[in-house]
Design a protein around this motif. Structure first.
Motif, PDB file in Angstrom:
ATOM      1  N   GLY A   1       4.993  11.518 -21.043  1.00 52.84           N
ATOM      2  CA  GLY A   1       6.188  12.127 -21.620  1.00 52.84           C
ATOM      3  C   GLY A   1       7.425  11.345 -21.245  1.00 52.84           C
ATOM      4  N   LEU A   2       8.570  11.911 -21.544  1.00 60.76           N
ATOM      5  CA  LEU A   2       9.841  11.249 -21.286  1.00 60.76           C
ATOM      6  C   LEU A   2      10.020  10.885 -19.820  1.00 60.76           C
ATOM      7  CD1 LEU A   2      12.631  10.260 -22.174  1.00 60.76           C
ATOM      8  CD2 LEU A   2      13.449  12.630 -21.972  1.00 60.76           C
ATOM      9  N   ALA A   3       9.682  11.777 -18.919  1.00 61.74           N
ATOM     10  CA  ALA A   3       9.861  11.489 -17.485  1.00 61.74           C
ATOM     11  C   ALA A   3       9.006  10.297 -17.056  1.00 61.74           C
ATOM     12  CB  ALA A   3       9.522  12.717 -16.644  1.00 61.74           C
ATOM     13  N   GLN A   4       7.769  10.249 -17.533  1.00 61.48           N
ATOM     14  CA  GLN A   4       6.876   9.164 -17.124  1.00 61.48           C
ATOM     15  C   GLN A   4       7.366   7.809 -17.630  1.00 61.48           C
ATOM     16  OE1 GLN A   4       5.672  12.271 -18.209  1.00 61.48           O
ATOM     17  NE2 GLN A   4       5.542  12.632 -16.010  1.00 61.48           N
ATOM     18  N   VAL A   5       7.828   7.745 -18.872  1.00 63.69           N
ATOM     19  CA  VAL A   5       8.290   6.456 -19.395  1.00 63.69           C
ATOM     20  C   VAL A   5       9.688   6.106 -18.901  1.00 63.69           C
ATOM     21  CG1 VAL A   5       6.780   6.577 -21.411  1.00 63.69           C
ATOM     22  CG2 VAL A   5       9.159   7.372 -21.600  1.00 63.69           C
TER      23      VAL A   5
ATOM     24  N   LYS B   1      -2.645   0.897 -12.052  1.00 66.03           N
ATOM     25  CA  LYS B   1      -1.810  -0.112 -12.702  1.00 66.03           C
ATOM     26  C   LYS B   1      -2.028  -0.116 -14.216  1.00 66.03           C
ATOM     27  CE  LYS B   1      -0.605  -4.967 -12.509  1.00 66.03           C
ATOM     28  NZ  LYS B   1      -0.786  -6.232 -11.823  1.00 66.03           N
ATOM     29  N   THR B   2      -3.278   0.050 -14.638  1.00 62.97           N
ATOM     30  CA  THR B   2      -3.613   0.030 -16.060  1.00 62.97           C
ATOM     31  C   THR B   2      -3.579   1.422 -16.692  1.00 62.97           C
ATOM     32  OG1 THR B   2      -5.959   0.264 -15.543  1.00 62.97           O
ATOM     33  CG2 THR B   2      -5.093  -1.996 -15.797  1.00 62.97           C
ATOM     34  N   LYS B   3      -3.381   2.448 -15.865  1.00 58.55           N
ATOM     35  CA  LYS B   3      -3.359   3.859 -16.287  1.00 58.55           C
ATOM     36  C   LYS B   3      -4.722   4.337 -16.791  1.00 58.55           C
ATOM     37  CE  LYS B   3       1.547   3.746 -17.123  1.00 58.55           C
ATOM     38  NZ  LYS B   3       2.380   2.884 -17.872  1.00 58.55           N
ATOM     39  N   LEU B   4      -5.778   3.592 -16.481  1.00 62.00           N
ATOM     40  CA  LEU B   4      -7.119   3.993 -16.894  1.00 62.00           C
ATOM     41  C   LEU B   4      -7.614   5.220 -16.124  1.00 62.00           C
ATOM     42  CD1 LEU B   4      -8.845   0.506 -17.308  1.00 62.00           C
ATOM     43  CD2 LEU B   4      -8.264   2.140 -19.121  1.00 62.00           C
ATOM     44  N   ASP B   5      -6.979   5.509 -14.989  1.00 64.17           N
ATOM     45  CA  ASP B   5      -7.369   6.704 -14.235  1.00 64.17           C
ATOM     46  C   ASP B   5      -7.101   7.979 -15.029  1.00 64.17           C
ATOM     47  OD1 ASP B   5      -4.577   6.100 -13.822  1.00 64.17           O
ATOM     48  OD2 ASP B   5      -4.545   7.544 -12.173  1.00 64.17           O
ATOM     49  N   GLU B   6      -6.233   7.894 -16.031  1.00 62.87           N
ATOM     50  CA  GLU B   6      -5.856   9.050 -16.831  1.00 62.87           C
ATOM     51  C   GLU B   6      -6.843   9.337 -17.979  1.00 62.87           C
ATOM     52  OE1 GLU B   6      -3.268  10.680 -15.748  1.00 62.87           O
ATOM     53  OE2 GLU B   6      -2.142   9.202 -14.616  1.00 62.87           O
TER      54      GLU B   6
ATOM     55  N   LEU C   1       3.161   5.342 -27.407  1.00 64.00           N
ATOM     56  CA  LEU C   1       3.279   3.883 -27.551  1.00 64.00           C
ATOM     57  C   LEU C   1       3.918   3.270 -26.308  1.00 64.00           C
ATOM     58  CD1 LEU C   1       2.907   1.381 -29.324  1.00 64.00           C
ATOM     59  CD2 LEU C   1       5.168   1.835 -30.282  1.00 64.00           C
ATOM     60  N   MET C   2       4.964   3.883 -25.803  1.00 65.98           N
ATOM     61  CA  MET C   2       5.633   3.361 -24.605  1.00 65.98           C
ATOM     62  C   MET C   2       4.674   3.369 -23.412  1.00 65.98           C
ATOM     63  SD  MET C   2       9.378   5.115 -25.070  1.00 65.98           S
ATOM     64  CE  MET C   2      10.219   4.301 -23.708  1.00 65.98           C
ATOM     65  N   THR C   3       3.840   4.384 -23.316  1.00 62.38           N
ATOM     66  CA  THR C   3       2.869   4.458 -22.222  1.00 62.38           C
ATOM     67  C   THR C   3       1.831   3.356 -22.366  1.00 62.38           C
ATOM     68  OG1 THR C   3       3.207   6.841 -22.027  1.00 62.38           O
ATOM     69  CG2 THR C   3       1.179   5.947 -21.083  1.00 62.38           C
ATOM     70  N   PHE C   4       1.299   3.171 -23.583  1.00 60.17           N
ATOM     71  CA  PHE C   4       0.301   2.126 -23.825  1.00 60.17           C
ATOM     72  C   PHE C   4       0.848   0.729 -23.562  1.00 60.17           C
ATOM     73  CE2 PHE C   4      -2.386   5.003 -26.514  1.00 60.17           C
ATOM     74  CZ  PHE C   4      -3.561   4.815 -25.788  1.00 60.17           C
ATOM     75  N   THR C   5       2.125   0.524 -23.803  1.00 62.21           N
ATOM     76  CA  THR C   5       2.710  -0.806 -23.602  1.00 62.21           C
ATOM     77  C   THR C   5       3.231  -1.019 -22.186  1.00 62.21           C
ATOM     78  OG1 THR C   5       4.848  -0.079 -24.490  1.00 62.21           O
ATOM     79  CG2 THR C   5       3.285  -1.079 -26.047  1.00 62.21           C
ATOM     80  N   GLY C   6       2.978  -0.048 -21.307  1.00 65.28           N
ATOM     81  CA  GLY C   6       3.289  -0.249 -19.893  1.00 65.28           C
ATOM     82  C   GLY C   6       4.640   0.241 -19.432  1.00 65.28           C
ATOM     83  N   LYS C   7       5.358   0.981 -20.238  1.00 62.86           N
ATOM     84  CA  LYS C   7       6.664   1.514 -19.815  1.00 62.86           C
ATOM     85  C   LYS C   7       6.428   2.632 -18.815  1.00 62.86           C
ATOM     86  CE  LYS C   7      11.146   2.196 -20.170  1.00 62.86           C
ATOM     87  NZ  LYS C   7      11.823   1.783 -19.003  1.00 62.86           N
ATOM     88  N   GLY C   8       7.173   2.623 -17.728  1.00 64.32           N
ATOM     89  CA  GLY C   8       7.041   3.660 -16.705  1.00 64.32           C
ATOM     90  C   GLY C   8       5.934   3.330 -15.727  1.00 64.32           C
ATOM     91  N   VAL C   9       6.060   3.888 -14.551  1.00 61.02           N
ATOM     92  CA  VAL C   9       5.066   3.615 -13.508  1.00 61.02           C
ATOM     93  C   VAL C   9       4.336   4.861 -13.056  1.00 61.02           C
ATOM     94  CG1 VAL C   9       6.207   1.551 -12.640  1.00 61.02           C
ATOM     95  CG2 VAL C   9       6.817   3.759 -11.687  1.00 61.02           C
TER      96      VAL C   9
ATOM     97  N   VAL D   1       1.228  14.497 -24.953  1.00 62.64           N
ATOM     98  CA  VAL D   1       2.635  14.398 -24.561  1.00 62.64           C
ATOM     99  C   VAL D   1       3.115  15.759 -24.069  1.00 62.64           C
ATOM    100  CG1 VAL D   1       4.987  13.943 -25.359  1.00 62.64           C
ATOM    101  CG2 VAL D   1       3.087  12.535 -26.195  1.00 62.64           C
ATOM    102  N   GLY D   2       3.677  15.757 -22.876  1.00 58.89           N
ATOM    103  CA  GLY D   2       4.204  16.980 -22.280  1.00 58.89           C
ATOM    104  C   GLY D   2       4.567  16.718 -20.835  1.00 58.89           C
ATOM    105  N   PRO D   3       5.053  17.711 -20.136  1.00 59.73           N
ATOM    106  CA  PRO D   3       5.390  17.532 -18.726  1.00 59.73           C
ATOM    107  C   PRO D   3       4.121  17.355 -17.894  1.00 59.73           C
ATOM    108  CG  PRO D   3       5.713  19.817 -19.397  1.00 59.73           C
ATOM    109  CD  PRO D   3       5.355  19.056 -20.631  1.00 59.73           C
ATOM    110  N   ARG D   4       4.126  16.417 -16.973  1.00 63.46           N
ATOM    111  CA  ARG D   4       2.950  16.213 -16.107  1.00 63.46           C
ATOM    112  C   ARG D   4       2.670  17.484 -15.331  1.00 63.46           C
ATOM    113  NH1 ARG D   4      -1.016  13.544 -16.785  1.00 63.46           N
ATOM    114  NH2 ARG D   4      -1.448  13.341 -14.591  1.00 63.46           N
ATOM    115  N   PRO D   5       1.411  17.895 -15.255  1.00 67.36           N
ATOM    116  CA  PRO D   5       1.083  19.126 -14.537  1.00 67.36           C
ATOM    117  C   PRO D   5       1.236  18.963 -13.035  1.00 67.36           C
ATOM    118  CG  PRO D   5      -0.924  18.047 -15.272  1.00 67.36           C
ATOM    119  CD  PRO D   5       0.229  17.260 -15.838  1.00 67.36           C
ATOM    120  N   SER D   6       1.895  19.921 -12.428  1.00 71.11           N
ATOM    121  CA  SER D   6       2.120  19.849 -10.976  1.00 71.11           C
ATOM    122  C   SER D   6       0.997  20.543 -10.226  1.00 71.11           C
ATOM    123  CB  SER D   6       3.458  20.508 -10.630  1.00 71.11           C
ATOM    124  OG  SER D   6       3.393  21.894 -10.914  1.00 71.11           O
TER     125      SER D   6
END
Length: 185
Positions: A133-137, A83-88, A169-177, A103-108
């Motif tokens: 990245g864009l997909a995550q937000v 929820k807090t993205k601290l796992d990252e 910034l969007m990631t830090f402010t909670g945009k995207g799940v 910033v980049g595509p999430r590794p698969s």
């Protein structure tokens, strides 16, 4: 310039975040007995690298994409970390080593063959994978490989320093799940 920013921000993040990393590591020992999660992922040029994260699922959980995992696999601490993205946070080490970018595509995973194929077609695998990245937000996860690969390609084609900071910034402010687990949408 982006690589320089990656090095500076990951180094600063690891140094400043060390007390948080240490605390989460210790709490993780009590939660699962193995607080770090190491997994081989697809890197730049389709080269494998070992991604490091805080463990959010039980130790015996199958190595599958998040959207294929069971909600019952997530630990109580894991729910908070996701929820807090601290796992990252430990991925800052991957960024510092040059295996990832902020910033980049999430590794698969290598078993996500449809996504890998779609990314190959669009040239996405020529870039370092990223933490966000864009997909995550935009709430696009790995369950839609074509849309994800298209979004990744769009992001890479228009990635500027301004966009780099915007996604962070969007990631830090909670945009995207991020990647969803069934039942958690």
């Amino acid at each position: 310039m982006i690589r320089f920013l990656d090095i500076v921000f990951s180094l600063v993040g690891l140094l400043i975040g060390f007390p948080i990393l240490l605390l989460l590591f210790i709490i993780g020992i009590f939660d699962t007995g193995a607080p770090l999660f190491l997994q081989e992922r697809v890197g730049k040029g389709k080269r494998p690298f070992t991604l490091v994260k805080f463990r959010t699922m039980k130790v015996n959980t199958s190595s599958v994409a998040s959207h294929l995992a069971s909600i019952t696999s997530i630990t109580r601490l894991g729910r908070l970390l996701r929820k807090t993205k601290l796992d990252e946070l430990p991925q800052l080490w991957n960024v510092l080593k040059g295996e990832m970018s902020l910033v980049g595509p999430r590794p698969s995973l290598f078993n996500q063959e449809d996504l890998i194929r779609e990314r190959e077609i669009r040239g996405v695998l020529s870039a370092r994978p990223g933490i966000t990245g864009l997909a995550q937000v935009s709430d696009i996860d790995m369950s839609t490989p074509v849309l994800l690969a298209e979004t990744d390609a769009k992001m890479l084609a228009s990635l500027t320093i301004s966009a780099y900071f915007r996604y962070i910034l969007m990631t830090f402010t909670g945009k995207g799940v991020g990647d969803r687990v069934p039942g958690k949408n």
